[in-house]
Design a protein around this motif. Sequence first.
Motif, PDB file in Angstrom:
ATOM      1  N   LYS A 402      27.806  31.716  19.070  1.00  0.00           N
ATOM      2  CA  LYS A 402      27.496  31.358  17.693  1.00  0.00           C
ATOM      3  C   LYS A 402      27.032  32.568  16.898  1.00  0.00           C
ATOM      4  O   LYS A 402      27.345  32.706  15.720  1.00  0.00           O
ATOM      5  N   ARG A 403      26.274  33.449  17.543  1.00  0.00           N
ATOM      6  CA  ARG A 403      25.693  34.585  16.831  1.00  0.00           C
ATOM      7  C   ARG A 403      25.776  35.825  17.693  1.00  0.00           C
ATOM      8  O   ARG A 403      25.953  35.755  18.902  1.00  0.00           O
ATOM      9  N   GLU A 408      21.200  36.626  16.513  1.00  0.00           N
ATOM     10  CA  GLU A 408      20.555  35.637  17.372  1.00  0.00           C
ATOM     11  C   GLU A 408      19.038  35.828  17.374  1.00  0.00           C
ATOM     12  O   GLU A 408      18.275  34.856  17.317  1.00  0.00           O
TER      13      GLU A 408
END
Length: 586
Positions: A402-403, A408
Motif C-alpha cells: 500500500k505504501r 508507511e
Amino acid sequence: MLLICGWALLVGGAGAVAALALLRLIGLVTNIVFYQRWSTSLVAPGLEHRPWWLVLGAPVAGGLVVGLMARYGSEKIRGHGMPEAIEAILTGGSRVAPRVAVLKPVSAAISIGTGGPFGAEGPIIMTGGAIGSILAQALRLSADERKTLLVSGAAAGMAATFNSPLAAVLLAVELLLFEWRPRSFVPVVAAVGVSTVVRGFLLGTAPIFPVAASGLHAAPTVDALCAVAGLLGGALAVAATWLVYRAEDGFARLPFHWMWWPAIGGAVIGLGGLIEPRALGVGYDVIEQLLTGRATVSLIVGILVVKTLIWSLSLGSGTSGGVLAPVFMIGGAVGAAEGLLFPHVIPGFWAMMGLAAVVGGVMRSPLTGVVFTLELTHAWGAVLPLLISSTAAYALSALVLKRSVLTEKIARRGLHLTREYSTDPLETFFVEEVMERRPLLLAGQESPEGAIKITKDAADTAGGGQCLLPVLTDDGVPGMVVTHDRLLEATSQDAAAHGRTTLADVCEPSPVILRPDDTLRRAAYLFAEHGVTEAPVVSHGPDAQVVGTIALRHLLHARRHDLTEEHHRQRLIPGQRRPRPDSVPA
C-alpha cells in the motif's frame, strides 16, 4: 518567486558545505573507532580485519549514544530523515528546530561511523532542509515559501553528496514538494545548481561510481531480461520494506524505553559485521566494485543477505541514518547476482539494473532511480534498460504494498498521504456547467414574510437555513443576496417593532460573486477564503445580471465525473454482431 530564488542560492551553498561537513564527520568517527587514528577520509570499517569485540561492540555503543541524543536532545533525529522532512512539510508548517540541524548530522555520523549500514543522504536531507527552514523562519515568509526553502536545502545537500543535480531535483519533486509549480521548482533548481558548483570545488566533479559504457548495446532480448531484473529487484524491495516495519513493530513491543532500541539494533549490526565485515558503514567502495563488475561471488552473496538483514532490522530500531546508499548496495548486489546467469553486456550492467530497480521499488520513485543510476555512473547509454527495470520494480511494489518505506512510517503517525499526481477535476469544469440555472429572484420591495412563503420550498430543498436568495433592487446592482435565516430574523424584528421592512433593507452584497466561465476550482478557493457555501453567478458586460447560483454541493459534480471516468467501463466502438439464425441468407 525571484525573492525566494535569491534566498535559495544562499541555501544551496550552505547545503553543499553541510554535505561536506557530514562526510568528513563520518570519516572522522570511522577512523577513530575502527583505526584509532585522526583522519577525516571516508574509509570502510570492514576494509581490514578488526578484533571481534570491536566489530560487535562499536555499533552497540554508537546506538546507545544515538538513543541518548534522541531522548535528551530531539526525537526528530530518529529515523532516516526523509519521513521526518515530509512530516515537517505537511503538518509542521515547514518548521524545523535549529537544534535538529546540529543533532541530526552528529547522530548520523556516530551511527554510521561506528559501523551502521546506512547512508549519509537521509541525514543531509534533514540537515539541508533544516538550514533552509531556519533561514525561512528568520524571514517574513509564508508556509509555502518556507517549504520551498526547506526542500531547496534538502535537494542541495543531496546533490552535493552524490554529484547528482537532476536526481536531486527529481527527488524533491517526487518526494518532498507535492506540487509542480514554478514558484517552488525554480528556487529548488537554483539551490541545486549552486550546490553542485560548490561541490565541484570541494569534492570534484567526477562521477561517484564511473562505469565504462562505451561499448554498451542492449539487444531486444536484454531489454526483456531487464524487465525480469526489475521484477526481481522489486520483490527484494518489497521484502526489505516489509522487514523494516516488522522490525519496527517488534521493537515497539519491547517492555522498555525506545532510547535503548538503537543499541539493540547495533547488536544486530555487529553480529552481521562478524559474518560479512564489508556490510558495515556507508559502503561506497563495495558499491563501486559491484557497479564495475569486480565483486566476487562471496561478496555479492554476503551483501545481498547480510546487508539486507542488518539494514532492515537496525533501521526499524529508530537509529539515525539514510536509506539510499544501502539501497544502492543491496540493489547492486541483486543485479550482480543476476549477472552471473544473464548474458554479459558490459561489466556492471546488471548491477546497474538492480540498483535502479531497488530504488524504484523501495522509494516508489522510478524516475529518480533511473537518473540517480545515470548520474552516479555516467553510463548514459543505459537509459532504456534502466527505465524498464526501475518501472517494473515500481509496478510490482505498487501492486503488492500500500505504501513505500517512506510513506508507511508517516501513515503510522496518523498522516495518510498520496503521491499520485493528476489534474484537479475542479479545474476541468466551469461554473455554468453545474450552476442552478433558474434561480429564484426576489424583488427588493417584497416583505420578508412574503419572501419566506415564496422561498419555503427552496429553503427545504437546500437543507433549511442556508438557502442563498438573489435580490433585485431598484438600482439594479447585481450580487445583492439574502439568506433564509436573515429573512426569519427580519420577520421577528418586524413583529416586535410593528414596522414595515422590505428585502432591500435586509439584503447585502454577496462576499463572493462568480462568473459563468469561472472554473470550479476558483469557486472552491473563493468559498474557502470567505467561509461561504453558496454564491450568485453574474454574467459579464454592462448589462450584467444574475444568471444562476452555485452551492458547495455543485462542486461534487466534478468529483463524480472523475470517479465515473476512473471506474465506468464501456465499449465505444461496438463489435460486429453475429447474424441471427433466421437472417442467414439461403
